[in-house]
Scaffold this motif. Structure first.
Motif, PDB file in Angstrom:
ATOM      1  N   PHE A 216       1.020  -1.193  -0.063  1.00 51.08           N
ATOM      2  CA  PHE A 216      -0.231  -0.078  -0.155  1.00 51.08           C
ATOM      3  C   PHE A 216       0.779   1.411  -0.203  1.00 51.08           C
ATOM      4  N   VAL A 217       1.952   1.267   0.598  1.00 54.52           N
ATOM      5  CA  VAL A 217       2.826   2.495   0.882  1.00 54.52           C
ATOM      6  C   VAL A 217       3.762   2.740  -0.202  1.00 54.52           C
ATOM      7  N   VAL A 218       4.204   1.641  -0.799  1.00 55.86           N
ATOM      8  CA  VAL A 218       5.279   1.937  -1.946  1.00 55.86           C
ATOM      9  C   VAL A 218       4.611   1.699  -3.185  1.00 55.86           C
ATOM     10  N   GLY A 219       3.424   1.268  -3.400  1.00 54.94           N
ATOM     11  CA  GLY A 219       2.890   0.823  -4.575  1.00 54.94           C
ATOM     12  C   GLY A 219       1.509   1.844  -4.766  1.00 54.94           C
ATOM     13  N   ILE A 220       0.412   1.578  -3.987  1.00 54.66           N
ATOM     14  CA  ILE A 220      -0.798   2.229  -4.259  1.00 54.66           C
ATOM     15  C   ILE A 220      -0.653   3.738  -4.032  1.00 54.66           C
ATOM     16  N   ARG A 221      -0.097   4.301  -2.875  1.00 50.14           N
ATOM     17  CA  ARG A 221      -0.172   5.622  -2.641  1.00 50.14           C
ATOM     18  C   ARG A 221       0.685   6.339  -3.549  1.00 50.14           C
ATOM     19  N   PRO A 222       1.872   5.950  -4.090  1.00 51.03           N
ATOM     20  CA  PRO A 222       2.622   6.831  -5.090  1.00 51.03           C
ATOM     21  C   PRO A 222       1.772   6.686  -6.458  1.00 51.03           C
ATOM     22  N   ALA A 223       1.132   5.658  -6.701  1.00 57.05           N
ATOM     23  CA  ALA A 223       0.380   5.469  -8.061  1.00 57.05           C
ATOM     24  C   ALA A 223      -0.856   6.315  -7.846  1.00 57.05           C
ATOM     25  N   ALA A 224      -1.608   6.578  -6.617  1.00 57.87           N
ATOM     26  CA  ALA A 224      -2.593   7.507  -6.744  1.00 57.87           C
ATOM     27  C   ALA A 224      -2.286   8.974  -6.763  1.00 57.87           C
ATOM     28  N   LEU A 225      -1.118   9.320  -5.979  1.00 59.00           N
ATOM     29  CA  LEU A 225      -0.524  10.653  -6.247  1.00 59.00           C
ATOM     30  C   LEU A 225      -0.066  10.989  -7.717  1.00 59.00           C
ATOM     31  N   TRP A 226       0.632  10.161  -8.386  1.00 58.06           N
ATOM     32  CA  TRP A 226       0.983  10.217  -9.715  1.00 58.06           C
ATOM     33  C   TRP A 226      -0.361  10.372 -10.659  1.00 58.06           C
ATOM     34  N   ALA A 227      -1.425   9.743 -10.369  1.00 55.67           N
ATOM     35  CA  ALA A 227      -2.662   9.937 -11.054  1.00 55.67           C
ATOM     36  C   ALA A 227      -3.321  11.422 -10.698  1.00 55.67           C
ATOM     37  N   ILE A 228      -2.909  11.974  -9.580  1.00 55.51           N
ATOM     38  CA  ILE A 228      -3.545  13.291  -9.250  1.00 55.51           C
ATOM     39  C   ILE A 228      -2.807  14.107  -9.962  1.00 55.51           C
ATOM     40  N   ARG A 229      -1.441  14.125 -10.032  1.00 56.52           N
ATOM     41  CA  ARG A 229      -0.408  15.175 -10.427  1.00 56.52           C
ATOM     42  C   ARG A 229      -0.699  15.063 -11.980  1.00 56.52           C
ATOM     43  N   ASN A 230      -1.365  14.021 -12.503  1.00 51.43           N
ATOM     44  CA  ASN A 230      -1.238  13.912 -14.021  1.00 51.43           C
ATOM     45  C   ASN A 230      -2.919  14.360 -14.524  1.00 51.43           C
ATOM     46  N   THR A 231      -3.608  14.805 -13.532  1.00 50.44           N
ATOM     47  CA  THR A 231      -4.907  15.180 -13.930  1.00 50.44           C
ATOM     48  C   THR A 231      -5.194  16.772 -13.669  1.00 50.44           C
ATOM     49  N   PRO A 232      -5.203  17.863 -14.875  1.00 54.07           N
ATOM     50  CA  PRO A 232      -5.328  18.896 -14.672  1.00 54.07           C
ATOM     51  C   PRO A 232      -6.402  19.332 -13.785  1.00 54.07           C
ATOM     52  N   GLU A 233      -6.096  20.685 -13.234  1.00 54.41           N
ATOM     53  CA  GLU A 233      -7.022  21.373 -12.341  1.00 54.41           C
ATOM     54  C   GLU A 233      -8.497  21.583 -12.906  1.00 54.41           C
ATOM     55  N   GLY A 234      -9.574  21.075 -12.500  1.00 54.00           N
ATOM     56  CA  GLY A 234     -10.865  21.099 -12.923  1.00 54.00           C
ATOM     57  C   GLY A 234     -11.252  20.155 -13.912  1.00 54.00           C
ATOM     58  N   LYS A 235     -10.234  19.220 -14.423  1.00 55.50           N
ATOM     59  CA  LYS A 235     -10.616  18.224 -15.410  1.00 55.50           C
ATOM     60  C   LYS A 235     -10.910  16.908 -14.537  1.00 55.50           C
ATOM     61  N   PRO A 236     -11.835  16.227 -15.518  1.00 53.39           N
ATOM     62  CA  PRO A 236     -12.277  15.008 -14.964  1.00 53.39           C
ATOM     63  C   PRO A 236     -11.000  13.781 -14.907  1.00 53.39           C
ATOM     64  N   VAL A 237     -11.094  12.782 -13.791  1.00 53.17           N
ATOM     65  CA  VAL A 237     -10.105  11.713 -13.848  1.00 53.17           C
ATOM     66  C   VAL A 237     -10.316  10.762 -15.051  1.00 53.17           C
TER      67      VAL A 237
ATOM     68  N   PRO B 134      -8.810  15.375  -7.092  1.00 49.63           N
ATOM     69  CA  PRO B 134      -9.659  14.943  -7.995  1.00 49.63           C
ATOM     70  C   PRO B 134     -10.060  13.600  -7.983  1.00 49.63           C
ATOM     71  N   LEU B 135      -9.133  12.471  -7.422  1.00 49.80           N
ATOM     72  CA  LEU B 135      -9.209  11.163  -7.559  1.00 49.80           C
ATOM     73  C   LEU B 135     -10.204  10.617  -6.581  1.00 49.80           C
ATOM     74  N   GLY B 136     -10.262  10.823  -5.089  1.00 51.57           N
ATOM     75  CA  GLY B 136     -11.256  10.537  -4.372  1.00 51.57           C
ATOM     76  C   GLY B 136     -12.630  11.027  -4.744  1.00 51.57           C
ATOM     77  N   ALA B 137     -12.910  12.307  -5.139  1.00 53.14           N
ATOM     78  CA  ALA B 137     -14.091  12.809  -5.346  1.00 53.14           C
ATOM     79  C   ALA B 137     -14.644  12.162  -6.583  1.00 53.14           C
ATOM     80  N   ALA B 138     -13.790  11.699  -7.554  1.00 56.48           N
ATOM     81  CA  ALA B 138     -14.421  11.011  -8.752  1.00 56.48           C
ATOM     82  C   ALA B 138     -14.709   9.610  -8.565  1.00 56.48           C
ATOM     83  N   LEU B 139     -14.149   8.836  -7.663  1.00 55.04           N
ATOM     84  CA  LEU B 139     -14.462   7.652  -7.219  1.00 55.04           C
ATOM     85  C   LEU B 139     -15.740   7.582  -6.473  1.00 55.04           C
ATOM     86  N   VAL B 140     -15.987   8.579  -5.481  1.00 55.20           N
ATOM     87  CA  VAL B 140     -17.102   8.687  -4.690  1.00 55.20           C
ATOM     88  C   VAL B 140     -18.231   9.008  -5.624  1.00 55.20           C
ATOM     89  N   GLU B 141     -18.171   9.967  -6.513  1.00 56.94           N
ATOM     90  CA  GLU B 141     -19.348  10.244  -7.447  1.00 56.94           C
ATOM     91  C   GLU B 141     -19.769   9.361  -8.352  1.00 56.94           C
TER      92      GLU B 141
END
Length: 795
Positions: free
Chosen positions: A250-271, A313-320
């Protein structure tokens, strides 16, 4: 017709259609033999239809007696199961046969996994470190006090009474289960009661996380001990190492991957869809690995959610994407499937019922005692501390999941399972109405002193709270503040609150925001709003002090953030945008959720409130331009406390050389507004003072308008049109024939008769409108307007 009734009718239509299809398929021989697994889809659709019909219908019924949805859904399962309808052999074989439940149970389990995963996504793990000592003490005592008391009673019963073997083994498990206060349960309970961002709600949320950690620590120790005794120390060490390896993943795989996805999602754009798909695959993989190493798929699902950042963007997209599907279909399926496993007729020995209920009652009161001790020592009111103890006794999804798992692994028999589910229903059903009766979060918003502009001293700072939803609200608020004449003698202490809908989080936030040292190329909406007010502060250096806050909460309880911040900051005046927004082209956008928010603020605010209507014709803040233009303000005076508050606000603008003030006083041969004799005396006094100032100041003018009826008032208002930049009027006016005529066509009840006319779509005026309500509630005063104890006080 209510929404619940409409939805129930729609579900019944779906159910009848499904039954019809089911019958045709069976009559044509598509359903071969007596085994429903030969054609599972029609059976599953029939089961889901029945679940929806019964659960929604019971919820509509139980809602009238303050029962949460979990109660109606479990009761629906009990009715559909072997306790009621399942007593019919023909019904049980055709609708809920043992083998036919496999697909339904699989869907329910997947729904539970997805639910706890989404809850983990919504949860900010750092809340535990920010919560302070009080939630830590409440969580620890709230778990160990009932655990010790219930465990002691279980020990005494086992050693001094002759009990059945099954009951003897289960009593200590019941003590542990009843001592648990689960964060998923508390979060769901508080959200349903609309207490999530109340003071008690925040305290209960943080404390439940501590209680959860205590519970799982005890469970981990018990499991490790059992593995060591039953198998070997090597097995226990292997299970521990497997768990550690999964956490490292979770620490070395999931968390960095989630942060990478967030960094590559422009502000205001959908995931991107691929990110959502990868997260779902990771959920299934982690659930599988959790079962393999023996720590439960639900725990790993929740932990996986914790490692995905909450909010956009990622957490809100999953919940929505999944929240509606899970809450509307999958969770009712899970709760109802739990009810289907309940067989009341399996209870044969009432002595067993008494033993288990004794443990439940002892744990219940033990938790109240353990939870109440720290708040009382911190001087919390006894009523609120008791309400917290009641809330911390809430039971729900976590306890049900544990009970189902125990039943499937034969840890408890059907008799004990049924008793414990019924206990859960009784406790949960009693807690909701008790909490509603004991705790009213709005009572803490009552102020002990007058917090109005009228009773505010001219030589002290004016505290204003400006509520902002979007950047479109900023310009109108800045113009109003500029006209409020901040000066060295009477500076403005401004709190700016950016209100944001809670999406992708389980816990609401009300946080102070400071300017970032390293400016980002892409600023967030909050930063854009706060930067505009900070520039305003720099322009009025020394005369305006700005504090920025961000409130993230559900719209239904967002007023708690507004009122609590106003109370904490000793605010005199709250400015909140109107729920309608005029956009380019003359189009109007409306929001019922914001309208509900405004009504709650007007009803519960601890100070005066102004609803600001912006028609989209605002110029740039005139005071920031190199050559400021004159700002024209009209004050409409009919009479009453709110109009006096408006006139007091206009009094702050006297000394500003760029403000022109016109007072239009309406009068009639008959009574223009109702009211007491004292109210009319106060009206006369403040009007006399204003007229005196008008003679001394060339920028202030006084006009009297003679009107005979409502049409006369409308004619005067229409004649104003584009003559002013700002029109101010009181919200409430006492009943009279003239006001009754004006109120016949009222559209927005929260603005009053005059405010409604000025906010109407067909009103062609370009001016902004400020509808003001003077502080309505004060400790010790039922009617502040008529009180003879009114006086100016130090706020």
């Amino acid at each position: 017709m209510s929404t619940d009734n409409k939805l129930t009718q729609e579900v019944m239509k779906v159910g009848s259609s499904t039954c019809s299809i089911f019958g045709r398929l069976n009559s044509r021989g598509i359903w071969f033999g007596d085994d429903p697994l030969d054609f599972s889809l029609p059976l599953l659709l029939l089961q889901l239809s029945l679940i929806c019909i019964f659960s929604r219908s019971l919820h509509a019924l139980f809602k009238n007696i303050d029962q949460p949805s979990i109660v109606s859904q479990i009761v629906a399962g009990v009715i559909l199961g072997p306790s009621v309808l399942g007593r019919s052999a023909a019904y049980a074989v055709k609708v809920f046969p043992p083998k036919g439940k496999i697909l339904l149970d699989t869907l329910a389990v997947f729904g539970l996994m997805l639910f706890v995963f989404l809850l983990g996504v919504k949860t900010d793990p750092t809340i535990f470190f920010k919560s302070g000592k009080r939630p830590l003490a409440i969580g620890i005592l709230g778990f160990f006090v009932p655990y010790a008391l219930a465990g002691l009673v279980a020990f005494v019963l086992n050693h001094f009474l002759s009990l059945d073997h099954d009951i003897s083994n289960v009593l200590h498990l019941v003590a542990v289960l009843q001592s648990l206060t689960s964060f998923p349960v508390i979060a769901s309970f508080l959200a349903e009661l609309k207490l999530l961002n109340s003071e008690l709600g925040r305290l209960a949320s943080c404390s439940s996380i501590v209680s959860d950690m205590c519970h799982w620590f005890i469970v981990a120790v018990r499991i490790a001990t059992r593995l060591t005794i039953a198998r070997s120390l090597r097995t226990a060490i292997g299970a521990t190492l497997s768990t550690i390896l999964l956490v490292i993943f979770f620490v070395v795989g999931i968390r960095p991957a989630a942060l990478w996805a967030i960094r590559n999602t422009p502000e205001g754009k959908p995931v991107k869809e691929i990110y959502i798909s990868v997260v779902l695959i990771a959920l299934l993989f982690c659930g599988f690995m959790g079962e393999v190493i023996g720590i439960n798929a639900f725990i790993t699902s929740f932990v996986l959610g914790l490692f995905i950042p909450d909010g956009p963007p990622l957490g809100a997209a999953l919940v929505e994407r999944f929240d509606c599907f899970v809450s509307v279909l999958l969770m009712p399926t899970f709760f109802t499937s739990c009810g289907l496993k309940v067989d009341i007729f399996a209870i044969k020995n009432l002595k067993n019922v008494g033993m288990i209920q004794l443990i439940v009652v002892v744990a219940f009161f033990g938790k109240i005692i353990g939870t109440m001790l720290p708040p009382i020592l911190c001087r919390m009111p006894l009523r609120d501390a008791f309400s917290l103890g009641i809330i911390m006794n809430s039971k729900g999804i976590t306890e049900l999941a544990i009970l189902v798992r125990w039943k499937e692994h034969n840890v408890i028999n059907e008799d004990c399972f049924t008793i414990l589910v019924i206990s859960l229903l009784i406790v949960t059903g009693a807690i909701t109405p008790l909490t509603n009766a004991l705790y009213d979060p709005s009572k803490r918003f009552l102020a002990y002193k007058r917090r109005t502009i009228l009773h505010h001293r001219n030589d002290e700072e004016l505290r204003i709270l400006a509520c902002i939803h979007t950047t479109d609200n900023v310009r109108a608020v800045l113009n109003l503040l500029s006209a409020s004449n901040p000066s060295k003698e009477s500076p403005i202490n401004l709190a700016v609150l950016h209100l944001i809908k809670l999406v992708g989080r389980a816990s609401p936030l009300l946080i102070a925001c400071v300017s970032r040292e390293n400016k980002s190329q892409y600023s967030t909406q909050s930063e854009q709003i706060f930067n505009a007010f900070r520039k305003f502060e720099q322009h009025y250096s020394g005369h305006v002090i700005v504090h920025c806050y961000k409130g993230i909460s559900p719209y239904a309880t967002m007023h708690n953030d507004v009122c609590s911040l106003a109370l904490e900051k000793r605010t005199t005046f709250i400015v909140i945008p109107f729920h309608k927004q005029w956009v380019i082209g003359g189009r109007v956008e409306s929001s019922n959720t914001l309208r509900h928010l405004n009504n709650n603020v007007l009803d519960k605010a601890p100070c005066s409130v102004g609803v600001l209507i912006d028609r989209g014709n605002q110029r740039k803040p005139w005071s920031i331009l190199g050559k400021p233009s004159m700002y024209r303000v009209a004050v409409l005076f009919f009479g009453g406390a709110d109009d006096r508050e408006v006139l007091a606000y206009a009094g702050r603008m006297y000394d500003d050389h760029n403000v022109l003030i016109t007072l239009l006083r309406f009068y009639s041969s008959t009574e223009i507004v109702g009211g007491t004799a004292r109210s009319k005396i106060l009206d006369t006094e403040i009007l006399s003072q204003f007229r005196l100032n008008a003679f001394r100041n060339q920028r202030v003018s006084y006009q009297e308008e003679m009107v005979m009826d409502g049409n006369g008032v409308l004619a005067v208002l229409r004649s104003m049109e584009n003559a002013y930049d700002l029109v101010m009027v009181g919200r409430r006016h006492q009943d009279s024939k003239l006001m009754s005529d004006l109120g016949k066509c009222i559209e927005h009840g929260e603005l009053g008769a005059i405010g409604d006319i000025l906010a109407a779509k067909d009103f062609r005026g370009a001016a902004s409108v400020l509808v003001v309500q003077q502080q309505t509630k004060l400790w010790g005063l039922n009617d502040p307007e008529d009180s003879t104890r009114l006086r100016r006080v130090n706020i």
